[in-house]
Design a protein around this motif. Structure first.
Motif, PDB file in Angstrom:
ATOM      1  N   GLN A  18       0.870  -1.170   0.000  1.00 43.84           N
ATOM      2  CA  GLN A  18       0.000   0.000   0.000  1.00 43.84           C
ATOM      3  C   GLN A  18       0.911   1.226   0.000  1.00 43.84           C
ATOM      4  N   TYR A  21      -0.154   6.488   3.093  1.00 38.19           N
ATOM      5  CA  TYR A  21      -1.377   7.291   3.197  1.00 38.19           C
ATOM      6  C   TYR A  21      -1.276   8.363   4.274  1.00 38.19           C
ATOM      7  N   TRP A  33      -6.830   2.026   3.999  1.00 43.35           N
ATOM      8  CA  TRP A  33      -6.576   0.727   3.352  1.00 43.35           C
ATOM      9  C   TRP A  33      -5.500  -0.113   4.047  1.00 43.35           C
ATOM     10  N   VAL A  34      -4.551   0.499   4.708  1.00 42.22           N
ATOM     11  CA  VAL A  34      -3.505  -0.308   5.359  1.00 42.22           C
ATOM     12  C   VAL A  34      -4.101  -1.163   6.473  1.00 42.22           C
ATOM     13  N   HIS A  37      -6.717  -3.860   5.044  1.00 46.07           N
ATOM     14  CA  HIS A  37      -6.081  -5.042   4.438  1.00 46.07           C
ATOM     15  C   HIS A  37      -5.353  -5.864   5.500  1.00 46.07           C
ATOM     16  N   LEU A  65       4.799  -0.237   3.330  1.00 43.14           N
ATOM     17  CA  LEU A  65       3.645  -0.884   3.961  1.00 43.14           C
ATOM     18  C   LEU A  65       4.001  -1.282   5.400  1.00 43.14           C
ATOM     19  N   ASN A 399      -5.600  -7.445  -2.991  1.00 47.14           N
ATOM     20  CA  ASN A 399      -6.797  -6.865  -3.605  1.00 47.14           C
ATOM     21  C   ASN A 399      -7.727  -7.883  -4.253  1.00 47.14           C
ATOM     22  N   ASP A 511       2.425   4.550  -7.423  1.00 50.43           N
ATOM     23  CA  ASP A 511       0.967   4.476  -7.283  1.00 50.43           C
ATOM     24  C   ASP A 511       0.258   5.714  -7.811  1.00 50.43           C
ATOM     25  N   ALA A 567      -7.311  -1.130  -8.502  1.00 47.83           N
ATOM     26  CA  ALA A 567      -5.965  -1.311  -7.954  1.00 47.83           C
ATOM     27  C   ALA A 567      -5.214  -2.463  -8.607  1.00 47.83           C
TER      28      ALA A 567
END
Length: 572
Positions: A18, A21, A33-34, A37, A65, A399, A511, A567
């Motif tokens: 990821q 963020y 999202w971190v 997931h 990540l 994902n 990204d 993604a």
């Protein structure tokens, strides 16, 4: 007498990534999202490995990540949560929250695959129906949604994002799911505390799997940069001679930046796992001649990339040999001419990887797993004259599962079970495969000419060439130029320089460029556009220079949503 096929080595690499963020100015996480997931996919993936101890494979963690996972561990430990959605889950009185927080709950808590993560739960579907009615009556109705409605919505979103392995074994989660509504503050705190435990255990679980020899952990340059483009934009023309390039002729000092990302990744991996990584899955499987040399100089023993890169490189290396008639060229390692015999490159089987990423979600788990085995059987027969054939299946490990029923629980369980029972297909890691071949590497084919490319279409068109993507590169090049001038001056302290360096590294992630373009949904493009520009604005702040006006203008708007948005992207 017919030649009986020998065993086939299979290396599966799950790539976990990821982007960063975190807003370096506010220290807040801008997207969840971190941790989502982490509680769903990284947790389930570790569970399946623990349940199937004779499966061997590679797990690739991008350092940025791991940085964020450790950040969440610290947030739970200090009880100061810097992720707004997670903070709301643990907020006592949801009747008293700000309009912005209410809007965030509505905006966030239906973001998932509704077929697999909302419709199976009638209580969650009922909350969606109420929301649809409120929306139909205009936004003002949202203001009147009760704190209890918000609590139930937050709970269901997070329960839907909880790993299947947890939902089957954790008594508290089972009770919460059967309760279904009217969740109390105590209910929310119990789930919140469970997430803290799951995230805290993740890195130790994978480290233990690696120490037992069951998995090999590999890395990616620290912030997931598209390294070949940082080094030289012209590498995009290796495969696409007419590719439009950014107005700035090259990214200033790009080679040094790539070296920083590589060295930083090796150091962070060594610190976390007590061992240097033997292998690198480059961001997006993107390689070029110059980049491979940097990896080799930094002690990389294996590199992996995409099938398209191999096909293009073979055509350039052996122009008179019709190499593509027979697919077996894919099932062996290759050696680049870097003056180092030790570094091997493996190339992913696009078809097998994409079946897991995109197709098998629509099948019954057992049927999909059996189909995968059947295809490996065919490859085993096809490669019976190849010395030590090896199949590389490399894909996103986080994902895909959202589109599978039960987060891919049955598919993964059945796949690992069938592989464990198979006498002719041998799961292994790249490191183990290399160690096994240590004595005889004569069969490893040289690849004299490397054609730069990535795992998507074998080229870089996903990250450069379009108007919006090139505009983003130009903004980054301008910021890097300013960065270089400030770093050479005496304006910043050592600590301030380190902060600016980290912030620049985040701006260099692949990204951001992935999302710019009209084949992605406007909502996703908007959030990544804002994130990229906020990263640049924060970089200028750290450099103590006003950001240019164009950094405040949106770069891309997205367009119609097609099957290719999102993604993950098919490679074939």
């Amino acid at each position: 007498m017919s030649h009986h096929p020998s065993t086939l080595d299979l290396v599966i690499l799950w790539h976990m990534h990821q982007p960063d963020y975190r807003d370096s100015e506010t220290k807040e996480f801008t997207l969840p999202w971190v941790y989502l997931h982490a509680i769903k996919d990284y947790t389930d993936m570790a569970h399946h490995l623990e349940m199937h101890p004779s499966i061997r494979l590679v797990v690739n963690f991008v350092p940025v990540l791991l940085d964020q996972l450790e950040d969440y561990c610290q947030q739970f430990a200090k009880a100061t949560i810097r992720d707004p959605l997670l903070r709301l889950l643990a907020t006592p009185d949801l009747d008293q929250i700000s309009p912005e927080d209410r809007a965030l709950i509505f905006k966030s808590c239906f973001l998932s695959n509704h077929e697999t993560m909302l419709k199976p739960y009638p209580a969650y579907q009922a909350l969606r129906n109420i929301y649809n009615e409120m929306e139909a009556q205009g936004d003002k109705e949202m203001v009147y949604a009760s704190g209890q409605y918000l609590a139930d919505l937050l709970m269901w979103y997070h329960l839907a994002w909880t790993g299947e392995s947890i939902r089957r074994s954790n008594k508290n989660v089972i009770e919460l799911m059967s309760k279904g509504k009217q969740f109390s503050f105590e209910d929310r705190i119990s789930l919140f505390n469970l997430f803290g435990e799951l995230i805290g255990n993740l890195i130790p679980r994978y480290r233990k799997l690696a120490e037992s020899g069951q998995i090999e952990l590999s890395t990616t340059p620290h912030y997931h940069p598209l390294a070949p483009l940082l080094i030289d934009f012209n590498s995009a023309r290796d495969n696409l001679p007419d590719a439009a390039l950014p107005a700035t002729t090259c990214y200033p000092g790009g080679r040094g930046r790539v070296e920083f990302h590589v060295k930083s990744a090796v150091a962070s991996h060594s610190k976390r796992f007590g061992i240097k990584p033997a292998g690198v899955w480059p961001a997006e499987g993107a390689i070029s001649d110059a980049f491979v040399h940097i990896l080799v100089e930094n002690g990389t023993q294996w590199i992996a990339s995409g099938q398209g890169v191999l096909a293009n490189s073979l055509q350039k290396s052996y122009p008179n040999q019709p190499i593509l008639d027979n697919g077996t060229y894919l099932y062996q390692p290759y050696r680049f001419d870097t003056g180092n015999d030790g570094t091997l490159c493996f190339f992913r089987d696009d078809q097998l990887s994409d079946l897991i990423g995109f197709e098998y979600a629509k099948w019954f788990g057992r049927d999909a797993a059996q189909n995968f085995i059947d295809r490996l059987e065919l490859i085993r027969h096809m490669t019976h004259e190849t010395t030590s054939p090896v199949v590389s299946v490399i894909l996103d490990g986080e994902n895909a599962w959202e589109s599978y029923p039960y987060n891919g629980y049955y598919f993964l369980n059945d796949l690992y079970e069938l592989l464990e029972q198979h006498s002719e297909i041998h799961t292994t890691t790249f490191q183990s495969y290399i160690n096994k071949q240590q004595k005889d590497k004569t069969f490893i084919k040289p690849l004299p000419t490397l054609c730069a490319g990535s795992w998507v279409y074998g080229n870089f068109s996903t990250w450069v060439g379009g108007h919006d993507k090139n505009a983003a590169w130009d903004l980054l090049c301008a910021a890097k130029h300013t960065y270089d001038l400030v770093m050479q001056s005496q304006r910043l302290t050592k600590k301030e320089k380190e902060a600016a360096n980290r912030q620049l590294a985040s701006c260099e992630s692949s990204d951001w460029f992935w999302w710019f373009g009209d084949y992605n949904s406007p909502a996703a493009v908007e959030s990544f556009d804002q994130l990229f520009r906020k990263n640049l604005i924060n970089l200028y702040k750290l450099l103590k220079i006003p950001a240019p006006a164009n950094v405040f203008e949106s770069i891309s708007h997205g367009g119609t949503v097609s099957g290719e948005s999102g993604a993950m992207r098919r490679t074939t």
